[in-house]
Design a protein around this motif. Structure first.
Motif, PDB file in Angstrom:
ATOM      1  N   ALA A  54      36.287  -9.109 -16.219  1.00 37.29           N
ATOM      2  CA  ALA A  54      36.229  -9.281 -15.481  1.00 37.29           C
ATOM      3  C   ALA A  54      36.647  -8.887 -14.083  1.00 37.29           C
ATOM      4  O   ALA A  54      37.062  -9.949 -12.684  1.00 37.29           O
ATOM      5  N   LEU A  55      36.065  -8.549 -13.893  1.00 34.56           N
ATOM      6  CA  LEU A  55      35.258  -7.258 -12.341  1.00 34.56           C
ATOM      7  C   LEU A  55      34.617  -7.604 -11.977  1.00 34.56           C
ATOM      8  O   LEU A  55      33.332  -6.270 -11.358  1.00 34.56           O
ATOM      9  N   ARG A  56      33.092  -8.427 -13.091  1.00 33.30           N
ATOM     10  CA  ARG A  56      31.471  -8.965 -12.647  1.00 33.30           C
ATOM     11  C   ARG A  56      31.727 -10.135 -11.350  1.00 33.30           C
ATOM     12  O   ARG A  56      32.336 -10.511 -12.087  1.00 33.30           O
ATOM     13  N   GLY A  57      31.241  -9.795 -10.892  1.00 30.90           N
ATOM     14  CA  GLY A  57      30.977 -10.557  -9.169  1.00 30.90           C
ATOM     15  C   GLY A  57      29.511 -11.744  -9.957  1.00 30.90           C
ATOM     16  O   GLY A  57      28.330 -11.531 -11.035  1.00 30.90           O
ATOM     17  N   GLU A  58      29.251 -12.522  -9.295  1.00 33.97           N
ATOM     18  CA  GLU A  58      28.361 -13.918  -9.497  1.00 33.97           C
ATOM     19  C   GLU A  58      27.156 -13.639 -10.004  1.00 33.97           C
ATOM     20  O   GLU A  58      26.278 -13.785 -11.332  1.00 33.97           O
ATOM     21  N   ARG A  59      26.590 -12.628  -9.373  1.00 33.39           N
ATOM     22  CA  ARG A  59      25.800 -12.442  -9.042  1.00 33.39           C
ATOM     23  C   ARG A  59      25.159 -10.901 -10.065  1.00 33.39           C
ATOM     24  O   ARG A  59      24.045 -10.296  -9.937  1.00 33.39           O
ATOM     25  N   PHE A  60      26.009 -10.074 -10.920  1.00 29.33           N
ATOM     26  CA  PHE A  60      26.043  -8.717 -11.217  1.00 29.33           C
ATOM     27  C   PHE A  60      25.511  -9.372 -12.627  1.00 29.33           C
ATOM     28  O   PHE A  60      25.179 -10.261 -13.619  1.00 29.33           O
ATOM     29  N   LYS A  61      24.540  -8.589 -12.975  1.00 31.56           N
ATOM     30  CA  LYS A  61      23.495  -8.517 -14.109  1.00 31.56           C
ATOM     31  C   LYS A  61      23.426  -7.078 -14.985  1.00 31.56           C
ATOM     32  O   LYS A  61      22.850  -6.207 -14.533  1.00 31.56           O
ATOM     33  N   ALA A  62      23.926  -7.538 -16.039  1.00 31.40           N
ATOM     34  CA  ALA A  62      23.855  -6.289 -16.822  1.00 31.40           C
ATOM     35  C   ALA A  62      22.594  -5.630 -16.974  1.00 31.40           C
ATOM     36  O   ALA A  62      22.600  -4.306 -17.238  1.00 31.40           O
ATOM     37  N   ALA A  63      21.673  -6.341 -16.840  1.00 31.90           N
ATOM     38  CA  ALA A  63      20.087  -5.608 -17.493  1.00 31.90           C
ATOM     39  C   ALA A  63      19.416  -4.770 -15.715  1.00 31.90           C
ATOM     40  O   ALA A  63      18.644  -4.342 -16.213  1.00 31.90           O
ATOM     41  N   ASP A  64      20.337  -4.813 -14.793  1.00 32.71           N
ATOM     42  CA  ASP A  64      19.768  -4.151 -13.889  1.00 32.71           C
ATOM     43  C   ASP A  64      19.970  -2.979 -14.531  1.00 32.71           C
ATOM     44  O   ASP A  64      19.452  -2.261 -13.934  1.00 32.71           O
ATOM     45  N   GLY A  65      20.683  -2.463 -15.208  1.00 30.84           N
ATOM     46  CA  GLY A  65      21.130  -0.542 -15.990  1.00 30.84           C
ATOM     47  C   GLY A  65      21.968   0.186 -14.786  1.00 30.84           C
ATOM     48  O   GLY A  65      22.912  -0.442 -14.759  1.00 30.84           O
TER      49      GLY A  65
END
Ligand code: HEC
Ligand code: HEC
Ligand code: HEC
Ligand code: HEC
Length: 437
Positions: free
Chosen positions: A112-123
């Motif tokens: 719920a606290l991840r923006g549209e451009r958040f990417k998990a693969a960014d480490g």
């Protein structure tokens, strides 16, 4: 009943001190916008440093190209070793999807606290250390924005050594929410080693502590960072002992807080030598950080030295079954460390302090205090940091020769399984000639 009550009180005391601390980035209640929002060439993605800016503006480039947090932290979860760890643990998910792993090998805030451009693969991304940017992304670039305002808007106070230590240790040791247990190590996870000042310097840093930095954020003192890092690392280990959930594993206590090599060495090599508070054939609490603190307290607040050493001794004795309750001893030492941290926070370290700490580390080393690998490893990193500060202050006579002697010290701790106290002592004796000058 009596022990349950004692545990309850211990927890209340711990929670009270933790309550003043700012939430760690993964705990904060704001949206994480994603690295891409910091990365433009007009923000932190410039190829070169800006001359007339307060910050370097090339932080993204440093992080994405040379910082292991960027790609590597996450990518290792796809490799064979991670597959083996996960299989050995019997997890159903692959490592890169398992919360257990991603909590440290990436940035894993709630969906719920991840923006549209958040990417998990960014480490381990910018916001994993600097906090969710929802409320400060715009305001931190507004004309006249102050650091205090940024902090109020949820920027994590990475300039404060206590907050910094809590942040780094949350992954480089673990905390109540994420933790590498002995089971995870038994499944193939490497032993984790950490020292706050050394690791801040080798990350590598994407900031420079210049006059402008100190005007905005206060004084940065590497020795203080080292010292506070040691105290918080020791407290994290004691927290494990005191945590009814993490502290036990079946019949045994959680083994990660003990000296690994006390158990892991061939039986044909009997190595035991008398050491403060321990007996042959007993398991030793990993006191690497406490050995560093012994130096710090002795040199910085000599009047408290005897009390501090006694708290440590009581813990060792209780752990070895020589008297006293181990939880009670851990709780008292934890509290003693709160007092040490409170005294270290405002402390400035001058050249004399540096030399005294250095001499103390070398003397304790030559005297055989760092018989366990972990202590020798911490002492080596500490000696390197202090020599480095002296060199930068122009207070080290022969930098080249000192470096060569330091390399020989590091050579003796390169491989934990081949560590021998005698070689470490000999290398320190050689280094000693440079400490005196
Ligand atoms: C508490 C945080 C934490 C947790 C939980 C954790 N790790 Fe790690 N892991 C680390 C850190 C920190 C390192 C780096 C150790 C070092 O080099 O000092 C590491 C190193 C590794 C490495 C070696 C990386 C390399 O560069 O060679 C692998 C593989 C790995 N972890 C896999 C996993 C897997 C799989 C899981 C889940 C089962 C996991 N880790 C859980 C913190 C964690
Ligand atoms: C592993 C933790 C970590 C990560 C990841 C990280 N930083 Fe930092 N950053 C720090 C620390 C520690 C400092 C130094 C303390 C300070 O200045 O507050 C710092 C300082 C900074 C500064 C301030 C320099 C100054 O002079 O005030 C900027 C700007 C910055 N980081 C941007 C970024 C950006 C952009 C990213 C992502 C591309 C990033 N950081 C990723 C830990 C991190
Ligand atoms: C969200 C978890 C997380 C946080 C917070 C974090 N780290 Fe890390 N760090 C990792 C992981 C995972 C690795 C291992 C990367 C690899 O080798 O695969 C790592 C690797 C490193 C390395 C490289 C170590 C090596 O063996 O080469 C350094 C240096 C480092 N971290 C310093 C820091 C410092 C300093 C801080 C605090 C400012 C910090 N880290 C905060 C997770 C974290
Ligand atoms: C109290 C003794 C003890 C301590 C302390 C201890 N271990 Fe262990 N460790 C064991 C035992 C017992 C096993 C299981 C051995 C087996 O399965 O053959 C084990 C297994 C392991 C394994 C897997 C070995 C294999 O052959 O599969 C690793 C890796 C490991 N430990 C690492 C560590 C690390 C790192 C530390 C310190 C942070 C540590 N251990 C502390 C007793 C200990």
């Amino acid at each position: 009943m009596k022990t349950i009550l004692a545990h309850g009180l211990a927890w209340a005391a711990l929670c009270a001190s933790a309550a003043d601390a700012p939430p760690l980035p993964y705990e904060a209640k704001a949206t994480h916008v994603g690295v891409v929002n910091c990365a433009s060439s007009l923000c932190h993605g410039s190829i070169t440093q800006w001359k007339d800016s307060q910050v370097l503006q090339n932080e993204y480039v440093t992080w994405s190209r040379v910082d292991k947090h960027a790609l590597r932290a996450n990518q290792v979860l796809w490799n064979e070793r991670s597959k083996r760890i996960v299989a050995n643990l019997g997890l159903r998910q692959p490592a890169h999807e398992a919360k257990l792993c991603v909590d440290c090998h990436g940035h894993n805030p709630p969906d719920a606290l991840r923006g549209e451009r958040f990417k998990a693969a960014d480490g381990v991304s910018c916001e994993a250390c600097h906090g969710p940017a929802e409320h400060w992304i715009k305001s931190h670039v507004a004309p006249g924005a102050t650091h205090e305002e940024n902090l109020k808007n949820g920027l994590y106070p990475t300039e404060d050594p206590v907050a910094l230590a809590r942040l780094c240790l949350s992954c480089h040791f673990g905390n109540k929410d994420k933790f590498v247990t002995h089971r995870i190590m038994g499944a193939g996870h490497p032993r984790i080693s950490f020292e706050l000042d050394t690791f801040t310097q080798t990350q590598p840093p994407h900031f420079v502590v210049d006059e402008d930095w100190q005007k905005r954020k206060g004084r940065w003192d590497g020795v203080r960072v080292w010292a506070i890092g040691q105290a918080l690392a020791a407290q994290e280990s004691l927290d494990v002992v005191l945590d009814p959930k993490r502290g036990r594993d079946g019949l045994f206590p959680e083994l990660v807080v003990f000296d690994c090599h006390a158990c892991h060495h061939p039986m044909s090599e009997t190595r035991w030598k008398p050491r403060v508070g321990t007996r042959p054939g007993t398991i030793r609490f990993n006191d690497a950080n406490l050995l560093m603190l012994r130096q710090i307290v002795r040199q910085t607040f000599p009047a408290e030295s005897a009390t501090f050493n006694d708290l440590v001794l009581q813990l060792h004795r209780a752990v070895a079954g020589e008297g006293g309750d181990a939880h009670e001893a851990a709780r008292r030492l934890h509290k003693g460390l709160d007092a040490v941290v409170a005294k270290l926070r405002p402390r400035e370290f001058d050249d004399r302090d540096l030399r005294a700490i250095l001499a103390g580390l070398v003397e304790d080393g030559i005297a055989g205090q760092y018989g366990d690998y972990a202590g020798a490893e911490q002492a080596s990193m500490a000696i390197a940091s202090v020599l480095n500060f002296l060199a930068r202050r122009g207070k080290l006579a022969n930098v080249r020769a000192a470096n060569a002697a330091l390399d020989r010290v590091f050579e003796t701790v390169r491989d934990d399984e081949k560590y021998r106290l005698e070689r470490f002592q000999a290398a320190l004796a050689e280094l000693k000639t440079f400490v005196a000058r």
